[in-house]
Write an enzyme that holds these catalytic residues in place. Structure first.
Site, short mmCIF file in Angstrom:
data_model
loop_
_atom_site.label_atom_id
_atom_site.label_comp_id
_atom_site.label_asym_id
_atom_site.label_seq_id
_atom_site.Cartn_x
_atom_site.Cartn_y
_atom_site.Cartn_z
N ARG A 134 0.82 -1.10 -0.04
CA ARG A 134 0.00 0.15 0.15
C ARG A 134 0.90 1.05 0.17
O ARG A 134 1.71 1.58 1.00
CB ARG A 134 -0.86 -0.05 1.16
N PRO A 135 1.07 1.80 -1.16
CA PRO A 135 2.28 2.88 -1.35
C PRO A 135 2.46 3.96 -0.73
O PRO A 135 2.34 4.83 -1.41
CB PRO A 135 2.36 2.75 -2.87
N CYS A 136 2.40 4.22 0.47
CA CYS A 136 2.54 5.48 1.34
C CYS A 136 3.94 6.06 0.67
O CYS A 136 4.05 7.24 1.09
CB CYS A 136 2.24 5.08 2.78
N HIS A 137 4.87 5.21 0.48
CA HIS A 137 6.22 5.84 -0.07
C HIS A 137 6.10 6.84 -1.40
O HIS A 137 7.04 7.80 -1.45
CB HIS A 137 7.19 4.77 -0.41
N ARG A 138 4.99 6.76 -1.97
CA ARG A 138 4.65 7.59 -3.13
C ARG A 138 4.23 9.05 -2.66
O ARG A 138 4.00 9.98 -3.48
CB ARG A 138 3.76 6.86 -3.84
#
Length: 170
Positions: A134-138
């Site tokens: 779940r791409p919170c790094h984006r």
């Protein structure tokens, strides 16, 4: 039944936690993905069952992602325990395409929150139990800097690098 395993990765040893699921590819729905030293990350609990085989499909997808060969995960998530607001923010994260970034303000707008809710959005993102998938790094700051990340800025930069994104230092 709660299952867990560990997986070597470019980010360090990942802790994968899941629940048995008749509908999940490979039979396990992912509940948590934690990296070493992650702020608020999961730790192994009494009563959990160590079962690497239960995570074979999830591990395959993660390895393909880290190798730059997978841009979208096909992983079922276990039911989420977050607040309604957190779940709305997490759903918005899932819509951020591979190889792109967005801002905390854009996520706030996506979930219908007031412009001043950027800090609350950041807190909800920080509570995301499914790092990487779940791409919170984006999500980056409006000025292009990396800003916060529960697994630290070095890992955030690593993940963005895997996706071909080179954000400003910060």
């Amino acid at each position: 039944m709660t299952l867990y395993t560990t997986l070597d990765s470019p980010l360090g040893e990942l802790l994968l936690v899941g629940e048995e699921s008749a509908t999940a590819p490979g039979g396990t729905a992912l509940a948590s993905l934690t990296v070493p030293g992650q702020k608020g990350g999961a730790t192994v609990q009494d009563g959990w069952t160590y079962d690497p085989g239960a995570f074979a499909e999830i591990a395959r997808q993660l390895r393909a992602y880290f190798d730059g060969k997978l841009t979208r995960f096909g992983i079922e998530y276990a039911p989420t325990r977050g607040t309604d607001f957190q779940r709305r923010v997490w759903k918005a994260l899932e819509a951020v395409p591979y190889g792109t970034t967005t801002t905390y303000g854009a996520i706030a707008a996506d979930v219908g929150a007031a412009r001043g809710a950027v800090r609350a959005v950041g807190t909800a993102i920080g509570a995301n139990p499914l790092l990487v998938v779940r791409p919170c790094h984006r999500v980056i700051a409006a000025d292009g800097s990396l800003s916060g990340y529960a697994a630290g800025p070095v890992r955030k930069r690593q993940l963005l690098g895997i996706e071909g994104v080179a954000p400003d230092a910060g």
